[in-house]
Write a protein that holds these residues in place. Sequence first.
Motif, PDB file in Angstrom:
ATOM      1  N   LEU A  25      27.136  75.415  -6.555  1.00  0.00           N
ATOM      2  CA  LEU A  25      28.573  75.195  -6.678  1.00  0.00           C
ATOM      3  C   LEU A  25      29.266  76.393  -7.324  1.00  0.00           C
ATOM      4  O   LEU A  25      30.361  76.784  -6.908  1.00  0.00           O
ATOM      5  N   ASP A  26      28.642  76.966  -8.341  1.00  0.00           N
ATOM      6  CA  ASP A  26      29.249  78.119  -9.004  1.00  0.00           C
ATOM      7  C   ASP A  26      29.371  79.315  -8.058  1.00  0.00           C
ATOM      8  O   ASP A  26      30.327  80.075  -8.158  1.00  0.00           O
ATOM      9  N   SER A  27      28.409  79.464  -7.156  1.00  0.00           N
ATOM     10  CA  SER A  27      28.471  80.596  -6.221  1.00  0.00           C
ATOM     11  C   SER A  27      29.445  80.330  -5.070  1.00  0.00           C
ATOM     12  O   SER A  27      29.767  81.248  -4.319  1.00  0.00           O
ATOM     13  N   HIS A  28      29.915  79.084  -4.932  1.00  0.00           N
ATOM     14  CA  HIS A  28      30.854  78.733  -3.859  1.00  0.00           C
ATOM     15  C   HIS A  28      32.174  78.192  -4.414  1.00  0.00           C
ATOM     16  O   HIS A  28      32.871  77.447  -3.729  1.00  0.00           O
ATOM     17  N   ARG A  29      32.479  78.545  -5.638  1.00  0.00           N
ATOM     18  CA  ARG A  29      33.690  78.026  -6.283  1.00  0.00           C
ATOM     19  C   ARG A  29      34.916  78.791  -5.777  1.00  0.00           C
ATOM     20  O   ARG A  29      35.029  79.995  -6.001  1.00  0.00           O
ATOM     21  N   PRO A  30      35.849  78.086  -5.109  1.00  0.00           N
ATOM     22  CA  PRO A  30      37.036  78.786  -4.601  1.00  0.00           C
ATOM     23  C   PRO A  30      38.013  79.171  -5.715  1.00  0.00           C
ATOM     24  O   PRO A  30      38.770  80.113  -5.563  1.00  0.00           O
ATOM     25  N   ILE A  31      37.990  78.438  -6.806  1.00  0.00           N
ATOM     26  CA  ILE A  31      38.899  78.712  -7.919  1.00  0.00           C
ATOM     27  C   ILE A  31      38.053  78.977  -9.153  1.00  0.00           C
ATOM     28  O   ILE A  31      37.230  78.164  -9.539  1.00  0.00           O
ATOM     29  N   GLU A  32      38.277  80.121  -9.760  1.00  0.00           N
ATOM     30  CA  GLU A  32      37.490  80.545 -10.923  1.00  0.00           C
ATOM     31  C   GLU A  32      38.174  80.136 -12.223  1.00  0.00           C
ATOM     32  O   GLU A  32      39.285  79.636 -12.226  1.00  0.00           O
ATOM     33  N   GLY A  33      37.477  80.392 -13.297  1.00  0.00           N
ATOM     34  CA  GLY A  33      38.055  80.229 -14.624  1.00  0.00           C
ATOM     35  C   GLY A  33      38.271  78.794 -15.038  1.00  0.00           C
ATOM     36  O   GLY A  33      37.630  77.870 -14.544  1.00  0.00           O
ATOM     37  N   ARG A  34      39.215  78.646 -15.949  1.00  0.00           N
ATOM     38  CA  ARG A  34      39.492  77.335 -16.534  1.00  0.00           C
ATOM     39  C   ARG A  34      39.878  76.301 -15.484  1.00  0.00           C
ATOM     40  O   ARG A  34      39.453  75.154 -15.532  1.00  0.00           O
ATOM     41  N   GLU A  35      40.696  76.706 -14.517  1.00  0.00           N
ATOM     42  CA  GLU A  35      41.123  75.776 -13.473  1.00  0.00           C
ATOM     43  C   GLU A  35      39.937  75.266 -12.659  1.00  0.00           C
ATOM     44  O   GLU A  35      39.869  74.094 -12.310  1.00  0.00           O
ATOM     45  N   GLY A  36      38.996  76.153 -12.380  1.00  0.00           N
ATOM     46  CA  GLY A  36      37.802  75.745 -11.640  1.00  0.00           C
ATOM     47  C   GLY A  36      36.980  74.725 -12.406  1.00  0.00           C
ATOM     48  O   GLY A  36      36.474  73.757 -11.827  1.00  0.00           O
ATOM     49  N   VAL A  37      36.868  74.933 -13.714  1.00  0.00           N
ATOM     50  CA  VAL A  37      36.139  73.973 -14.557  1.00  0.00           C
ATOM     51  C   VAL A  37      36.860  72.631 -14.570  1.00  0.00           C
ATOM     52  O   VAL A  37      36.243  71.572 -14.413  1.00  0.00           O
ATOM     53  N   LEU A  38      38.177  72.670 -14.744  1.00  0.00           N
ATOM     54  CA  LEU A  38      38.950  71.421 -14.760  1.00  0.00           C
ATOM     55  C   LEU A  38      38.830  70.674 -13.434  1.00  0.00           C
ATOM     56  O   LEU A  38      38.690  69.442 -13.425  1.00  0.00           O
ATOM     57  N   LEU A  39      38.858  71.394 -12.338  1.00  0.00           N
ATOM     58  CA  LEU A  39      38.721  70.747 -11.032  1.00  0.00           C
ATOM     59  C   LEU A  39      37.344  70.118 -10.859  1.00  0.00           C
ATOM     60  O   LEU A  39      37.217  69.054 -10.255  1.00  0.00           O
ATOM     61  N   ARG A  40      36.317  70.763 -11.405  1.00  0.00           N
ATOM     62  CA  ARG A  40      34.977  70.192 -11.325  1.00  0.00           C
ATOM     63  C   ARG A  40      34.909  68.884 -12.102  1.00  0.00           C
ATOM     64  O   ARG A  40      34.288  67.925 -11.673  1.00  0.00           O
ATOM     65  N   VAL A  41      35.558  68.824 -13.254  1.00  0.00           N
ATOM     66  CA  VAL A  41      35.592  67.588 -14.043  1.00  0.00           C
ATOM     67  C   VAL A  41      36.424  66.534 -13.315  1.00  0.00           C
ATOM     68  O   VAL A  41      36.043  65.354 -13.269  1.00  0.00           O
ATOM     69  N   LEU A  42      37.540  66.942 -12.718  1.00  0.00           N
ATOM     70  CA  LEU A  42      38.377  65.988 -11.976  1.00  0.00           C
ATOM     71  C   LEU A  42      37.665  65.405 -10.762  1.00  0.00           C
ATOM     72  O   LEU A  42      37.987  64.297 -10.326  1.00  0.00           O
ATOM     73  N   LYS A  43      36.705  66.120 -10.220  1.00  0.00           N
ATOM     74  CA  LYS A  43      35.917  65.623  -9.084  1.00  0.00           C
ATOM     75  C   LYS A  43      35.277  64.279  -9.431  1.00  0.00           C
ATOM     76  O   LYS A  43      35.095  63.417  -8.567  1.00  0.00           O
ATOM     77  N   LEU A  44      34.999  64.080 -10.703  1.00  0.00           N
ATOM     78  CA  LEU A  44      34.415  62.822 -11.159  1.00  0.00           C
ATOM     79  C   LEU A  44      35.346  61.648 -10.858  1.00  0.00           C
ATOM     80  O   LEU A  44      34.898  60.585 -10.426  1.00  0.00           O
ATOM     81  N   SER A  45      36.647  61.836 -11.050  1.00  0.00           N
ATOM     82  CA  SER A  45      37.611  60.770 -10.743  1.00  0.00           C
ATOM     83  C   SER A  45      37.585  60.411  -9.266  1.00  0.00           C
ATOM     84  O   SER A  45      37.679  59.241  -8.898  1.00  0.00           O
ATOM     85  N   GLU A  46      37.459  61.407  -8.434  1.00  0.00           N
ATOM     86  CA  GLU A  46      37.373  61.154  -6.997  1.00  0.00           C
ATOM     87  C   GLU A  46      36.143  60.300  -6.678  1.00  0.00           C
ATOM     88  O   GLU A  46      36.215  59.338  -5.907  1.00  0.00           O
ATOM     89  N   GLU A  47      35.021  60.655  -7.274  1.00  0.00           N
ATOM     90  CA  GLU A  47      33.786  59.908  -7.023  1.00  0.00           C
ATOM     91  C   GLU A  47      33.887  58.467  -7.524  1.00  0.00           C
ATOM     92  O   GLU A  47      33.419  57.539  -6.864  1.00  0.00           O
ATOM     93  N   VAL A  48      34.497  58.262  -8.679  1.00  0.00           N
ATOM     94  CA  VAL A  48      34.682  56.897  -9.205  1.00  0.00           C
ATOM     95  C   VAL A  48      35.566  56.101  -8.245  1.00  0.00           C
ATOM     96  O   VAL A  48      35.316  54.920  -7.993  1.00  0.00           O
ATOM     97  N   GLY A  49      36.580  56.745  -7.692  1.00  0.00           N
ATOM     98  CA  GLY A  49      37.424  56.077  -6.694  1.00  0.00           C
ATOM     99  C   GLY A  49      36.631  55.646  -5.475  1.00  0.00           C
ATOM    100  O   GLY A  49      36.890  54.584  -4.889  1.00  0.00           O
ATOM    101  N   GLU A  50      35.649  56.440  -5.095  1.00  0.00           N
ATOM    102  CA  GLU A  50      34.810  56.074  -3.956  1.00  0.00           C
ATOM    103  C   GLU A  50      33.919  54.879  -4.278  1.00  0.00           C
ATOM    104  O   GLU A  50      33.616  54.069  -3.399  1.00  0.00           O
ATOM    105  N   VAL A  51      33.514  54.746  -5.540  1.00  0.00           N
ATOM    106  CA  VAL A  51      32.779  53.545  -5.956  1.00  0.00           C
ATOM    107  C   VAL A  51      33.685  52.330  -5.784  1.00  0.00           C
ATOM    108  O   VAL A  51      33.272  51.310  -5.226  1.00  0.00           O
ATOM    109  N   ALA A  52      34.918  52.434  -6.266  1.00  0.00           N
ATOM    110  CA  ALA A  52      35.861  51.319  -6.154  1.00  0.00           C
ATOM    111  C   ALA A  52      36.091  50.953  -4.693  1.00  0.00           C
ATOM    112  O   ALA A  52      36.090  49.766  -4.330  1.00  0.00           O
ATOM    113  N   GLU A  53      36.259  51.950  -3.856  1.00  0.00           N
ATOM    114  CA  GLU A  53      36.453  51.703  -2.423  1.00  0.00           C
ATOM    115  C   GLU A  53      35.247  50.978  -1.825  1.00  0.00           C
ATOM    116  O   GLU A  53      35.395  50.038  -1.034  1.00  0.00           O
ATOM    117  N   ALA A  54      34.041  51.391  -2.220  1.00  0.00           N
ATOM    118  CA  ALA A  54      32.826  50.758  -1.697  1.00  0.00           C
ATOM    119  C   ALA A  54      32.706  49.312  -2.182  1.00  0.00           C
ATOM    120  O   ALA A  54      32.304  48.431  -1.412  1.00  0.00           O
TER     121      ALA A  54
END
Length: 125
Positions: A25-54
């Motif tokens: 993931l780090d070698s394919h990160r489209p956004i670097e720096g702090r924003e990239g880290v924040l987006l990686r953490v936000l990905k967790l919310s997306e995954e939790v939403g998929e649990v709810a959908e399932a």
Amino acid sequence: MNDHTPQAPPPPDLWATVDTLWEWLDSHRPIEGREGVLLRVLKLSEEVGEVAEAVIGATGQNPRKGVTHTWDDVQAELCDVVITALVALRTLTPEAREVLARHLERVTRRSAELPARADVPRPSH
């Protein structure tokens, strides 16, 4: 005797796999720096939403769609949440294994100090 029973593959080393996923993931990160880290953490919310959908799909709670998922789908989505959380933790610190171990120890100790509650129903499958 010729046994053709398929053998399960050995379980992957959890932290080696997390490191491999993190490196990829780090070698394919489209956004670097702090924003990239924040987006990686936000990905967790997306995954939790998929649990709810399932869960909604497995229980048929959307009358327009009916049953669209299985409990196996719910399990798979929960696994995605765990993997995403571990990779996010690894993104924040190379000591992710130790951080999780210490936190798990604290949570275990804290829960062991609580009295058992007889009035809490246990899930059954």
